[in-house]
Design an enzyme around this catalytic site. Structure first.
Site, PDB file in Angstrom:
ATOM      1  N   CYS A   1       3.002   6.711 -13.663  1.00 53.35           N
ATOM      2  CA  CYS A   1       4.061   5.954 -12.971  1.00 53.35           C
ATOM      3  C   CYS A   1       4.996   5.228 -13.938  1.00 53.35           C
ATOM      4  O   CYS A   1       6.111   4.855 -13.569  1.00 53.35           O
ATOM      5  CB  CYS A   1       3.460   4.978 -11.975  1.00 53.35           C
TER       6      CYS A   1
ATOM      7  N   HIS B   1       9.289  -0.212 -10.356  1.00 53.20           N
ATOM      8  CA  HIS B   1       8.550   0.948  -9.856  1.00 53.20           C
ATOM      9  C   HIS B   1       8.159   0.642  -8.414  1.00 53.20           C
ATOM     10  O   HIS B   1       7.684  -0.448  -8.116  1.00 53.20           O
ATOM     11  CB  HIS B   1       7.319   1.184 -10.720  1.00 53.20           C
TER      12      HIS B   1
ATOM     13  N   ASN C   1       5.325   5.814  -2.994  1.00 50.30           N
ATOM     14  CA  ASN C   1       5.212   5.803  -4.450  1.00 50.30           C
ATOM     15  C   ASN C   1       5.443   7.220  -4.972  1.00 50.30           C
ATOM     16  O   ASN C   1       4.606   8.099  -4.781  1.00 50.30           O
ATOM     17  CB  ASN C   1       3.813   5.292  -4.832  1.00 50.30           C
TER      18      ASN C   1
HETATM   19  N1  COA Z   1      -5.757   2.404   6.713  1.00 53.64           N
HETATM   20  C1  COA Z   1      -6.626   1.500   7.170  1.00 53.64           C
HETATM   21  N2  COA Z   1      -7.506   0.886   6.374  1.00 53.64           N
HETATM   22  C2  COA Z   1      -7.493   1.198   5.072  1.00 53.64           C
HETATM   23  C3  COA Z   1      -6.610   2.149   4.540  1.00 53.64           C
HETATM   24  C4  COA Z   1      -5.728   2.764   5.426  1.00 53.64           C
HETATM   25  N3  COA Z   1      -4.827   3.682   5.016  1.00 53.64           N
HETATM   26  N4  COA Z   1      -6.829   2.250   3.211  1.00 53.64           N
HETATM   27  C5  COA Z   1      -7.818   1.398   2.917  1.00 53.64           C
HETATM   28  N5  COA Z   1      -8.233   0.763   4.036  1.00 53.64           N
HETATM   29  C6  COA Z   1      -9.289  -0.217   4.191  1.00 53.64           C
HETATM   30  C7  COA Z   1     -10.314  -0.146   3.095  1.00 53.64           C
HETATM   31  O1  COA Z   1     -11.252   0.867   3.367  1.00 53.64           O
HETATM   32  C8  COA Z   1     -10.934  -1.525   3.171  1.00 53.64           C
HETATM   33  O2  COA Z   1     -11.865  -1.537   4.202  1.00 53.64           O
HETATM   34  P1  COA Z   1     -13.259  -2.331   4.043  1.00 53.64           P
HETATM   35  O3  COA Z   1     -12.859  -3.755   3.836  1.00 53.64           O
HETATM   36  O4  COA Z   1     -13.927  -2.037   5.331  1.00 53.64           O
HETATM   37  O5  COA Z   1     -13.907  -1.732   2.845  1.00 53.64           O
HETATM   38  C9  COA Z   1      -9.767  -2.408   3.579  1.00 53.64           C
HETATM   39  O6  COA Z   1      -8.756  -1.530   4.072  1.00 53.64           O
HETATM   40  C10 COA Z   1      -9.205  -3.231   2.434  1.00 53.64           C
HETATM   41  O7  COA Z   1      -9.055  -2.379   1.317  1.00 53.64           O
HETATM   42  P2  COA Z   1      -8.415  -2.890  -0.009  1.00 53.64           P
HETATM   43  O8  COA Z   1      -8.342  -1.752  -0.978  1.00 53.64           O
HETATM   44  O9  COA Z   1      -9.086  -4.144  -0.478  1.00 53.64           O
HETATM   45  O10 COA Z   1      -6.963  -3.262   0.546  1.00 53.64           O
HETATM   46  P3  COA Z   1      -5.726  -3.841  -0.214  1.00 53.64           P
HETATM   47  O11 COA Z   1      -5.197  -4.984   0.498  1.00 53.64           O
HETATM   48  O12 COA Z   1      -6.027  -3.989  -1.682  1.00 53.64           O
HETATM   49  O13 COA Z   1      -4.647  -2.689  -0.058  1.00 53.64           O
HETATM   50  C11 COA Z   1      -3.771  -0.906  -1.380  1.00 53.64           C
HETATM   51  C12 COA Z   1      -4.928  -1.393  -0.535  1.00 53.64           C
HETATM   52  C13 COA Z   1      -4.165   0.448  -1.968  1.00 53.64           C
HETATM   53  C14 COA Z   1      -2.554  -0.769  -0.502  1.00 53.64           C
HETATM   54  C15 COA Z   1      -3.512  -1.906  -2.499  1.00 53.64           C
HETATM   55  O14 COA Z   1      -4.691  -2.213  -3.179  1.00 53.64           O
HETATM   56  C16 COA Z   1      -2.527  -1.409  -3.489  1.00 53.64           C
HETATM   57  O15 COA Z   1      -1.390  -1.124  -3.159  1.00 53.64           O
HETATM   58  N6  COA Z   1      -2.916  -1.361  -4.764  1.00 53.64           N
HETATM   59  C17 COA Z   1      -2.051  -0.950  -5.810  1.00 53.64           C
HETATM   60  C18 COA Z   1      -2.014   0.520  -5.763  1.00 53.64           C
HETATM   61  C19 COA Z   1      -0.844   1.017  -6.477  1.00 53.64           C
HETATM   62  O16 COA Z   1       0.248   0.590  -6.268  1.00 53.64           O
HETATM   63  N7  COA Z   1      -1.127   1.997  -7.315  1.00 53.64           N
HETATM   64  C20 COA Z   1      -0.172   2.704  -7.968  1.00 53.64           C
HETATM   65  C21 COA Z   1       0.268   1.990  -9.171  1.00 53.64           C
HETATM   66  S1  COA Z   1       1.275   3.083  -9.953  1.00 53.64           S
END
Ligand code: COA
Length: 323
Positions: free
Chosen positions: A114, A250, A280
């Protein structure tokens, strides 16, 4: 007098197919509401069957060349930032060279996931400042839909396909930070975090693999590292946060974008945001956002821009440029 790499033209291309969040509700335990609130994403584009990264890149390249009023053979070098090249080799960049009908110069890919477009901008800047190229076509292009695990709701709803391209050209400037062009760069990586975001396949394992991510861990690194890179780059240019007209981040997650702007003390009015429409798109996200930002009338000649990105590696960085 100082030489600078100045933006001469910009363009982008998005595949035709638009996939709204609601489409995932049929196959995954997810909702439009969850995806919107946690990521800011509303829809993304997916490439058609047979449509490859170099196809997307070539369309963006043609748009950027048209915007610059240039022909393919006016370009000295092509750099494509991508992690999803059509083939193991040759590079996507040489495929673009062939597809747009460029018969001179040289072309190569940069792979920093990224952060790829920021790395590519730095490479293009170095080629221009060292006199090896007068004009460089810098492209970010991805088909991340090809490396998704469609059963993993925590990743497959976040990514999209697309391409953006920028033409940089050598220009004599005064040597002050009032110049147009790239004013400073800051690149970083830390391989200790390689397991936070990776694809579990590759040439050496004779598989393609799928994207794996510890999203909340990546999130934890993102705001701090992006803010540090942006502020370090601004400091190198002798500029301050308040001098910035536009952050072009980004586009991974609206909460990361908001967190970084807040940490830098800048309002969201100074941030170009496209994550809601593109998801993304990895290395394509910044040139896509720049192109859309210019088309919307946000980015104008003379504006001071800081662009920043983080991704797998972890690799991250920032570039300060005056449009
Ligand atoms: N729909 C519903 N629930 C979902 C889900 C979806 N699409 N994806 C994950 N969940 C659930 C998880 O399973 C978790 O459930 P649990 O508590 O029962 O285990 C819950 O949501 C919380 O997950 P978590 O990963 O802690 O959520 P979050 O608030 O961190 O959001 C992201 C998840 C991936 C959106 C977030 O972490 C994120 O954007 N991270 C950065 C990723 C990124 O940008 N990467 C690229 C960089 S280049």
């Amino acid at each position: 007098m100082t030489g600078r790499a100045v933006v001469k033209g910009i363009g982008h291309y998005l595949p035709e197919r638009i996939v709204p969040n609601a489409e995932f509700e049929a196959t995954l335990d997810t909702t439009d509401e969850w995806i919107r609130t946690r990521s800011g994403i509303e829809r993304r584009h997916f490439a058609a069957e047979g449509e490859t990264t170099s196809d997307l890149a070539s369309n963006a390249a043609r748009a950027a060349l048209a915007d610059a009023g240039l022909e393919p053979d006016d370009i000295d070098a092509i750099i494509v930032a991508t992690s999803t090249a059509d083939l193991t080799f040759p590079s996507a960049a040489t495929m673009v060279q062939s597809k747009i009908g460029m018969t001179r110069g040289f072309a190569f890919d940069v792979q920093a996931v990224c952060a790829g477009f920021v790395y590519a901008l730095c490479n293009a800047n170095a080629l221009i400042l060292s006199g090896q190229a007068k004009r460089v076509l810098v492209i970010g292009a991805e088909t991340f839909s090809r490396i998704m695990d469609w059963s993993d709701r925590a990743t497959c709803v976040l990514f999209g396909d697309g391409a953006g391209a920028l033409v940089l050209e050598y220009q004599d400037e005064s040597g002050t930070n009032a110049d147009r062009g790239i004013l400073s760069v800051d690149l970083n990586s830390d391989g200790r975090f390689k397991d936070l975001l990776y694809v579990d396949g590759g040439v050496s394992t004779q598989t393609t693999g799928q994207l794996r991510m510890q999203g909340n861990q990546v999130f934890r690194h993102a705001v701090e590292k992006l803010t540090n890179a942006a502020e370090t780059a601004l400091e190198k240019a002798g500029l301050e946060n308040k001098d910035v007209d536009w952050i072009v981040p980004h586009q991974a997650n609206i909460r990361i974008i908001q967190g970084t702007a807040k940490k830098m003390g800048l309002p969201m009015e100074n941030v170009v945001v496209t994550v809601q429409d593109h998801g993304n798109t990895s290395a394509a996200s910044i040139p896509l956002a720049m192109s859309v930002g210019k088309a919307r009338g946000q980015i104008k000649q003379g504006d001071l821009i800081v662009t920043e990105a983080i991704g797998g590696g972890l690799a991250w960085g920032a570039v300060v440029l005056r449009w």
